[in-house]
Design an enzyme around this catalytic site. Structure first.
Site, short mmCIF file in Angstrom:
data_model
loop_
_atom_site.label_atom_id
_atom_site.label_comp_id
_atom_site.label_asym_id
_atom_site.label_seq_id
_atom_site.Cartn_x
_atom_site.Cartn_y
_atom_site.Cartn_z
N LYS A 1 -31.58 61.64 24.97
CA LYS A 1 -33.19 61.72 25.46
C LYS A 1 -33.28 60.33 26.08
CE LYS A 1 -34.83 63.68 21.02
NZ LYS A 1 -35.70 63.41 20.01
N HIS B 1 -38.59 56.16 25.99
CA HIS B 1 -39.98 56.42 26.41
C HIS B 1 -40.73 55.26 26.11
CE1 HIS B 1 -40.87 56.87 22.22
NE2 HIS B 1 -39.95 57.81 22.08
N HIS C 1 -40.08 53.05 23.04
CA HIS C 1 -38.93 52.24 22.92
C HIS C 1 -39.19 50.85 23.86
CE1 HIS C 1 -37.06 56.13 22.19
NE2 HIS C 1 -36.95 55.38 20.96
N1 ARG Z 1 -34.26 55.91 16.59
C1 ARG Z 1 -35.57 55.75 15.92
C2 ARG Z 1 -36.47 56.40 16.73
O1 ARG Z 1 -36.49 56.23 17.94
C3 ARG Z 1 -35.76 54.42 15.63
C4 ARG Z 1 -34.90 53.69 14.59
C5 ARG Z 1 -35.72 52.45 13.76
N2 ARG Z 1 -34.82 51.91 12.98
C6 ARG Z 1 -34.29 52.21 11.80
N3 ARG Z 1 -33.54 51.18 11.10
N4 ARG Z 1 -34.66 53.29 11.36
O2 ARG Z 1 -37.66 56.73 16.36
#
Ligand code: ARG
Length: 572
Positions: A131, A134, A137
């Protein structure tokens, strides 16, 4: 133990005077210096620090104004005047001493640096493969990278981790979608674009064709089987293609990682985590799935760690990650820079660890942040209406180029500086807001040169560089200066002198906006200084002192911008 009690030395700027004042007060009042918190006087002109005397007066059975007056008469703090104003005791540092101390410190390349001994994990970025990144991030990356640099400046050993979203049921769906509709040539041409299209199509068609969901689940089981099968090879390829794209954006934002460890990195540990929970008697079956009940921790929603189909979940992988990080780094704090919407998830994570008896569970900290809002509201990948981070940065850079061309037609590298100004503007705009608040993105405001913006700070920094270039000589050495010449320039001196405290607070409260706000005040003081004071062409000792002040301003702004991740070009 409070964070500040860990500082072994290295008090810079105004902190040095603050320490002196607290020491003297502690002696007279007979209380530990750590218990004394100094405020700032309400009114400008009343000095740099204030002690509200209510508490101490109550403890001594006295009236606050009486105690304030008595303390003002009795206290002896070198180079500091104490004066009572009603119930407040105000402290004002003598101008010459202020100038001496601040100039000496603010000219150093390590201004505000501390020597704490703490290990901090900062997890940030963490986009999901297949993906596009966005703007959520963007926030995680910008806030996390800034916090990592700030904590490093405070002396922490910092470990930066990118917790890539590369595992989970959605990748089974993606594999299933690829098997039906994937096109090699389109994957080559625009990997993330094509993968996103497949994902969106899967969700659209699954509404009419429920059999698709089952195929997705099967594909994920193939992945989780750990075998080297076709599903795994596809997934690996999608991961590599995605990482290559992400790297371009991280580079533009000046973010780097010590470890890129996706959720899949913890795959081998997942059975161990489940067995560990089982051994602690924490696993409970509920409608075929496995959960950890969190009611004993006051959380109504149980933590789901294994589905009825036998697959693991986001939370299972986060448990594995936390345990593995603890074993490997024995961190003092583990920060997760992730949006507000995952609040419950991190509360659950901490609660499971607490229930399992991990006495370090509270070192897990969710550093949450709000949404970025453009006119259209929250953007979701499922419907395919994403606002791509790359597009935001490209547009910022383009708009900045128009401004640079107009303001400085003769600039030797307009494109280069426009990228620095555009990207810097986006970063600063993000960081100046308190992180938990939602951010509204308005291009005009983001790129303005004279609001509370990144370009305004960059411009002030470049102005200092221009003055120093024009002087045609290096910043005079502190040893050769007569700092007392600057004794009246208190606004600039105190703004410089408060920089170390702003960095410390920003780090301790995980709030880069404290540093961002301070840099704006510093730039305002700097602009007033070079508007009201002639620098070049004065008598030598005056020119030297003012040039040193400009040097200190350039150094401090450059350091502060660097900590935030905003580039500081020397001309623009
Ligand atoms: N990949 C997840 C997202 O884009 C965020 C990850 C956050 N970190 C974690 N340790 N859960 O929403």
């Amino acid at each position: 133990m409070t964070a500040s009690s860990l500082d072994s030395s290295g008090l810079h700027g105004l902190e040095a005077f603050e320490e002196r004042i607290r020491g003297a007060l502690a002696e007279v009042l007979g209380v530990p210096a750590e218990d004394l918190a100094l405020d700032r006087p309400r009114q400008a002109g009343h000095g740099e620090f204030a002690l509200p005397c209510f508490q101490a007066a109550q403890a001594a059975g006295r009236k606050p104004p009486e105690l304030a007056a008595e303390l003002a008469a009795r206290l002896q703090v070198p180079e500091v005047e104490a004066r009572a104003v009603g119930p407040f005791l105000n402290f004002r540092v003598e101008g010459a001493a202020l100038a001496r101390r601040v100039l000496q410190d603010a000219l150093r390349p390590d201004f505000g640096r501390r020597r704490r001994t703490r290990t901090s994990i900062v997890e940030f970025g963490s986009p999901n493969i297949a993906k596009p990144m966005h703007v959520g991030h963007l926030r995680s990356t910008v806030i996390g990278a800034a916090l990592a640099r700030i904590l490093e400046h405070l002396g922490h050993r910092v470990v930066r981790i990118n917790h890539l979203g590369d595992w989970g049921a959605q990748f089974g769906k993606l594999v299933a979608a690829w098997r039906r509709w994937g096109q090699e040539d389109r994957l080559e041409a625009d990997p993330i674009g094509h993968l996103l299209a497949l994902y969106v199509r899967f969700h659209e068609e699954a509404e009419e064709n429920p059999g698709l969901e089952e195929q997705g689940r099967q594909a994920f089981q193939e992945l989780e089987s750990g075998e080297d099968n076709e599903a795994r090879r596809l997934w690996q390829r999608f991961t590599e293609l995605s990482l290559r794209e992400f790297q371009k954006t991280f580079d533009r934002l000046g973010a780097r990682f010590d470890h890129v460890r996706g959720e899949s990195w913890y795959e081998d540990r997942l059975p161990g985590v489940l067995a560990w929970l089982e051994g602690k008697d924490l696993l409970q079956q509920s409608e075929g799935a496995w959960i950890v009940d969190l009611e004993p921790e006051g959380i109504q929603t149980p933590c789901l760690v294994k589905t009825a189909h036998g697959t693991t979940l986001y939370a299972t992988r986060d448990l594995a990650a936390a345990l593995s990080r603890w074993e490997e780094f024995a961190f003092d704090e583990c920060l997760y820079v992730v949006g507000n919407e995952q609040k419950l998830h991190f509360e659950q994570l901490r609660a499971v660890l607490r229930r399992a008896g991990c006495d370090w569970a509270d070192r897990i900290e969710h550093v949450a942040f709000g949404l970025v809002r453009f006119a259209e509201g929250k953007l979701s990948t499922r419907k395919g209406r994403v606002l791509l981070l790359k597009e935001v940065l490209d547009r910022a850079s383009e708009l900045a180029l128009e401004i640079v061309r107009e303001k400085n037609p003769g600039h030797p590298d307009p494109e280069g500086v426009a990228e620095q100004v555009g990207v810097g503007a986006v970063i600063f705009h993000d960081l100046k807001h308190q992180r938990t608040k939602d951010v509204v993105f308005d291009w005009k405001e983001v790129l303005s040169f004279d609001g509370d913006t990144g370009p305004y700070l960059q411009y002030t920094h470049a102005r200092c560089c221009a003055i120093l270039r024009k002087a045609g000589r290096p910043v005079p050495d502190f040893a050769a200066l007569r700092p007392e010449i600057l004794a009246e320039d208190r606004e600039l001196l105190t703004a410089l002198g408060r920089f170390p405290a702003a960095v410390r607070e920003a780090g301790d409260r995980r709030e880069p906006s404290i540093l961002a706000g301070h840099l704006l005040r510093l730039a305002n003081a700097g602009n007033a200084f070079y508007r009201d004071r002639r620098v070049l062409g004065e008598e030598p000792p005056v020119e030297d002192a003012r040039l040193a002040a400009i040097g200190a301003l350039r150094n401090t702004l450059g350091l502060g911008l660097g900590l935030l991740g905003v580039p500081a070009p020397e001309s623009m």
